[in-house]
Design an enzyme around this catalytic site. Structure first.
Site, PDB file in Angstrom:
ATOM      1  N   GLY A  29       0.859  -1.192   0.000  1.00 29.24           N
ATOM      2  CA  GLY A  29       0.000   0.000   0.000  1.00 29.24           C
ATOM      3  C   GLY A  29       0.887   1.231   0.000  1.00 29.24           C
ATOM      4  CB  ALA A 379       1.669   6.337 -12.103  1.00 28.15           C
ATOM      5  CG  ASP A 499     -14.394  47.368  16.852  1.00 27.85           C
ATOM      6  OD1 ASP A 499     -15.223  48.031  16.216  1.00 27.85           O
ATOM      7  OD2 ASP A 499     -14.229  46.139  16.688  1.00 27.85           O
TER       8      ASP A 499
HETATM    9  P1  ADP Z   1      -2.523   2.307  -2.776  1.00 28.06           P
HETATM   10  O1  ADP Z   1      -1.906   3.252  -1.845  1.00 28.06           O
HETATM   11  O2  ADP Z   1      -3.961   2.558  -3.019  1.00 28.06           O
HETATM   12  O3  ADP Z   1      -2.259   0.903  -2.415  1.00 28.06           O
HETATM   13  P2  ADP Z   1      -0.374   3.120  -4.567  1.00 28.06           P
HETATM   14  O4  ADP Z   1      -0.205   2.918  -6.030  1.00 28.06           O
HETATM   15  O5  ADP Z   1      -0.174   4.514  -4.118  1.00 28.06           O
HETATM   16  O6  ADP Z   1      -1.804   2.540  -4.187  1.00 28.06           O
HETATM   17  O7  ADP Z   1       0.689   2.247  -3.787  1.00 28.06           O
HETATM   18  C1  ADP Z   1       0.835   0.883  -3.952  1.00 28.06           C
HETATM   19  C2  ADP Z   1       2.169   0.470  -3.373  1.00 28.06           C
HETATM   20  O8  ADP Z   1       2.147  -0.941  -3.191  1.00 28.06           O
HETATM   21  C3  ADP Z   1       3.320   0.796  -4.282  1.00 28.06           C
HETATM   22  O9  ADP Z   1       4.361   1.378  -3.556  1.00 28.06           O
HETATM   23  C4  ADP Z   1       3.737  -0.560  -4.865  1.00 28.06           C
HETATM   24  O10 ADP Z   1       5.137  -0.688  -5.014  1.00 28.06           O
HETATM   25  C5  ADP Z   1       3.221  -1.567  -3.867  1.00 28.06           C
HETATM   26  N1  ADP Z   1       2.684  -2.733  -4.595  1.00 28.06           N
HETATM   27  C6  ADP Z   1       1.606  -2.730  -5.349  1.00 28.06           C
HETATM   28  N2  ADP Z   1       1.394  -3.950  -5.889  1.00 28.06           N
HETATM   29  C7  ADP Z   1       2.357  -4.741  -5.462  1.00 28.06           C
HETATM   30  C8  ADP Z   1       2.668  -6.127  -5.650  1.00 28.06           C
HETATM   31  N3  ADP Z   1       1.934  -6.930  -6.396  1.00 28.06           N
HETATM   32  N4  ADP Z   1       3.714  -6.602  -5.027  1.00 28.06           N
HETATM   33  C9  ADP Z   1       4.458  -5.790  -4.278  1.00 28.06           C
HETATM   34  N5  ADP Z   1       4.213  -4.501  -4.060  1.00 28.06           N
HETATM   35  C10 ADP Z   1       3.167  -3.964  -4.638  1.00 28.06           C
HETATM   36  C1  G6P Z   2      -4.158   3.144   0.708  1.00 29.33           C
HETATM   37  C2  G6P Z   2      -4.469   3.883   1.980  1.00 29.33           C
HETATM   38  C3  G6P Z   2      -3.546   3.428   3.110  1.00 29.33           C
HETATM   39  C4  G6P Z   2      -3.627   1.937   3.251  1.00 29.33           C
HETATM   40  C5  G6P Z   2      -3.330   1.242   1.913  1.00 29.33           C
HETATM   41  C6  G6P Z   2      -3.479  -0.258   1.994  1.00 29.33           C
HETATM   42  O1  G6P Z   2      -2.891   3.493   0.317  1.00 29.33           O
HETATM   43  O2  G6P Z   2      -4.334   5.267   1.758  1.00 29.33           O
HETATM   44  O3  G6P Z   2      -3.919   4.025   4.324  1.00 29.33           O
HETATM   45  O4  G6P Z   2      -2.699   1.487   4.213  1.00 29.33           O
HETATM   46  O5  G6P Z   2      -4.222   1.739   0.936  1.00 29.33           O
HETATM   47  O6  G6P Z   2      -4.715  -0.612   2.531  1.00 29.33           O
HETATM   48  P1  G6P Z   2      -4.858  -1.447   3.878  1.00 29.33           P
HETATM   49  O7  G6P Z   2      -6.308  -1.433   4.161  1.00 29.33           O
HETATM   50  O8  G6P Z   2      -4.321  -2.787   3.547  1.00 29.33           O
HETATM   51  O9  G6P Z   2      -4.038  -0.789   4.940  1.00 29.33           O
END
Ligand code: ADP
Ligand code: G6P
Length: 735
Positions: A29, A379, A499
């Site tokens: 996340g 991204a 005032d």
């Molecule tokens: P969100 O915060 O909603 O999860 P983000 O794109 O901001 O979405 O962040 C996702 C993070 O999780 C990224 O830093 C990415 O490297 C990591 N991540 C996403 N998918 C995977 C995966 N399949 N395996 C390992 N890391 C992952």
């Molecule tokens: C988003 C939220 C985070 C959260 C992450 C993963 O990035 O902004 O607060 O930690 O998703 O979700 P989870 O419910 O597994 O913590």
């Protein structure tokens, strides 16, 4: 040494228990993966939930977890199954998450979820208070802990508290659906600095603050009670070098070679997300399906690698999404695939960092098309790994990252035709163009990386704290108050220049409701009863209202900022020639704006025309005020009138009239031993500017002003006046 105490629901490690053994794994996340890299630049202490319910743990496990996490500077907040169901899965992820991501139909409003959310925020508060050291800064993260800033503030009023929201802040139209919206807003307003990824989210928040708690802002600064705080935009960056350098890492190269061997020389489109309905995975797959149907020449020549990380698996909407996704992948592979070619490679798991970087680096195209996303770090990570500049990012305009990555191929994630067109464009884009686009994005991402983001945010936090300190130094503290009381007691001729609105009496909904109460009348009467005192009320109000409200007191009154003056026991005298021809020109335009702005009204005074908008929609009023100001200034360029903005009013009046000039005849008398002036808005600055150096000038409200001192409220000024009166009474008793 001062530490940075991070508080978030999810910490960067998760605890699991298999066959009685405790293990730590990396959390997935944006928040967790992103913030982990901060440990290189700050002395971090991280408080949060380790991802396991307390029922699964015995006392020995709990100790082991605490010890293991302490070694990494983490403090676990353990939560029960019920708390996780109602606070995390419930309020956080079935109420706030869908609502804030513009999925109002997915949001449920359950009082028991809300109650547990409050309770768990209190649990976090206790953990913070227990672990805090003097001078630590507290940085609370994300929507699971929106009540925490206020809760900590109540326990530690002077603490340095910041908050960052990693998801969108919705428009007021959506936010108002939440039955507990004001509690949430007040919870956030307990912070000194509130950060958002994009300007839109910050704007939505400020708009809600204005509408729900009447907190107007100036350039993102708000005054709540006696505290100044700020809301601003800080787009979160990534640890850029970590991704850029990793491409050359031996393990990554091994992964890369292994994947390439399996895919052959086919083009790779990559899709990586937590499995979440906000990410638009289904819509993306449907678009890929259509792309293959419409472009059969790509069949066998392109592979979509779809990586979905299990997320919030206990929630119905997430379970449904998984089922839907898996049947769709099956159908697409069945319909389009052939022996030797599987169109969609679907993986439902987290992959290690080296594998993820290898995939980013290999992919020709990244398809990042969330329907709504606070930021989207995937991204940014993809772009960072493109060290040779080759590869195309397709990005949804609904991701926060789109405001920084304008060189990507930007699409509307709901528009399948646009996604299909974007896939074709990406697969066929000349290399030179790919390199040019990526270089521009890379420059930006490498400059404003995670470290810069955190430094920028924490630097702004320090500035907010400095402003608060400057204001607290100006506060009429005990030593100055003592001196003031002594000089008053010793004085034989004492002048009060006060005032009325916002100084002696608090603002009301409608101007005519702010008449004097019993307490203020008694205070003024007692002050005036002392023959050594001269009391002058200086107001912008018209003379008839002031006569009705204060006419019986033995005081002097200045009306309309100095247009009219009534000296004690005498009649009203006009202090300025009435030159009002300009009103004919200005009145129609004020009336036009009144018609166009529900809740506003025009007041006509002898020397001025005032447009009141306290009861109007704050956003609309803000817009109209700008327009109106310019319109009036243009009309009156040669007429000797000025346009002045006050507390929810815009006043057009003769430029020669101001409170400073109005008190001229009093200040011309040389023998005052004691002068006290108080006021709350810009019109009082003219008064403060002309006072003798030794005068006690007091600004009501926590803003920098020409006055020497600040008091927080009407209540505090009344208290000071009461102290002065008691001082006289004490003297009489002593005599
Ligand atoms: P969100 O915060 O909603 O999860 P983000 O794109 O901001 O979405 O962040 C996702 C993070 O999780 C990224 O830093 C990415 O490297 C990591 N991540 C996403 N998918 C995977 C995966 N399949 N395996 C390992 N890391 C992952
Ligand atoms: C988003 C939220 C985070 C959260 C992450 C993963 O990035 O902004 O607060 O930690 O998703 O979700 P989870 O419910 O597994 O913590």
């Amino acid at each position: 040494m001062p530490r940075l105490v991070i508080v978030s629901n999810r910490i960067s490690v998760s605890v699991t228990k298999h066959a009685g053994t405790i293990r730590l794994t990396d959390s997935i996340g944006g928040l967790a993966t992103g913030l982990t890299s901060l440990a290189h630049c700050y002395d971090l202490f991280w408080i949060g939930w380790p991802g396991i319910t307390s029922e699964k743990l015995n006392e020995q496990d709990k100790k082991e977890i605490a010890t293991k996490l302490a070694q990494k500077n983490y403090h676990p907040v353990l939560l029960s199954k019920k708390q996780i169901e109602q606070y995390y899965e419930g309020f956080s992820n079935k109420t706030i998450w869908p609502l804030f991501h513009s999925f109002p139909l997915y949001a449920v409003y359950e009082d028991r979820y809300w109650q547990t959310y409050r309770q768990v925020n209190e649990v976090f508060c206790e953990a913070v208070v227990k672990n805090l050291r003097p001078n630590d800064s507290i940085w609370v993260h994300d929507y699971q802990l929106m009540l925490l800033p206020r809760l900590i503030r109540e326990k530690l009023p002077d603490a340095e508290i910041a908050f960052f929201l990693h998801i969108p802040f919705p428009s007021f139209e959506l936010f108002r659906l939440l039955p507990w919206r004001t509690d949430i807003l007040n919870g956030l307003l307990g912070a000194d600095l509130i950060g958002f990824h994009t300007y839109d989210y910050a704007r939505h928040f400020l708009n809600s603050a204005a509408r729900l708690v009447g907190a107007e802002h100036s350039m993102g600064s708000l005054t709540i009670g006696n505290r100044v705080l700020k809301a601003d935009t800080f787009p979160m960056g990534i640890d850029y070098q970590k991704y850029a350098r990793a491409v050359a890492d031996a393990k990554v190269r091994q992964n890369l070679a292994a994947i390439r061997k399996k895919v052959g020389d086919r083009k790779i489109i990559l899709s990586v997300d937590r499995l979440d309905y906000t990410k638009g995975i289904i819509q993306r797959l449907e678009a890929f399906d259509l792309f293959l149907s419409q472009n059969p020449r790509y069949k066998g020549n392109v592979t979509l690698i779809l990586l979905a990380v299990p997320s919030r698996t206990g929630i119905g909407d997430y379970m449904d999404l998984r089922q839907h996704l898996e049947s769709l992948v099956g159908r697409i592979n069945g319909e389009h695939g052939s022996i030797g070619w599987v169109p969609v490679w679907y993986l439902y798991r987290a992959v290690p960092f080296e594998r993820l970087v290898a995939l980013y680096s290999l992919a020709d195209v990244a398809l990042v098309t969330p329907l709504r996303d606070g930021m989207n770090l995937i991204a940014k990570e993809f772009v960072a790994t493109k060290t040779d500049g080759k590869g195309v990012l397709i990005l949804s305009e609904m991701a926060g990252a789109a405001s920084e990555l304008g060189e990507a191929v930007i699409v509307n994630a709901h528009n399948k035709a646009a996604i299909i067109q974007a896939i074709r464009e990406a697969l066929e884009m000349p290399e030179a163009e790919q390199i040019e686009r990526n270089e521009l994005m890379q420059n930006r991402l490498s400059r404003y990386d995670l470290k810069r983001w955190a430094n920028d945010f924490l630097g702004t936090l320090s500035k907010v704290k400095q402003t608060q300190q400057q204001l607290s130094v100006r506060k009429l503290a005990e030593s100055n108050r003592r001196r003031l009381l002594d000089q008053y007691t010793a004085g034989e001729k004492r002048l009060f220049l006060l005032d009325y609105d916002g100084t002696l009496v608090a603002f009301a909904d409608r101007p005519n409701k702010a008449g004097p109460d019993h307490q203020v009348l008694t205070l003024l009467e007692n002050l005036a009863a002392d023959s050594r005192n001269e009391v002058v009320i200086i107001s912008g109000r018209d003379k008839d209202t002031l006569t009705r409200w204060l006419g019986k007191l033995a005081i002097s009154i200045i009306a309309e900022h100095g247009g009219w003056i009534k000296k004690k026991a005498r009649h009203w005298e006009i202090a300025h020639p009435l030159e009002n021809d300009w009103k004919q020109t200005v009145r129609p335009i004020l009336e036009l704006y009144t018609d166009r702005t529900p809740g506003s009204s025009v007041e006509e005074k002898d020397f001025s025309l005032v447009w009141h908008f306290r009861r109007s929609d704050p956003e609309l009023a803000r817009l109209r005020t700008h327009e109106l100001r310019y319109a009036v200034l243009e009309l009156t360029a040669n007429l000797g009138v000025g346009v002045f903005e006050g507390s929810k009013i815009l006043e057009v009046r003769n430029t020669g009239i101001n409170k400073g000039r109005a008190v001229g005849s009093w200040l011309a008398e040389p023998q005052w031993d004691f002068v006290l002036a108080a006021g709350d808005d810009y019109t009082d600055e003219d008064l403060f500017a002309v006072l003798p150096e030794k005068a006690y000038s007091i600004k009501i409200g926590p803003t920098i002003s020409k006055a020497r001192f600040n008091l927080d409220s009407v209540h505090e000024l009344r208290h000071l006046l009461k102290q002065l009166i008691e001082q006289t009474n004490r003297e009489e008793i002593t005599c």
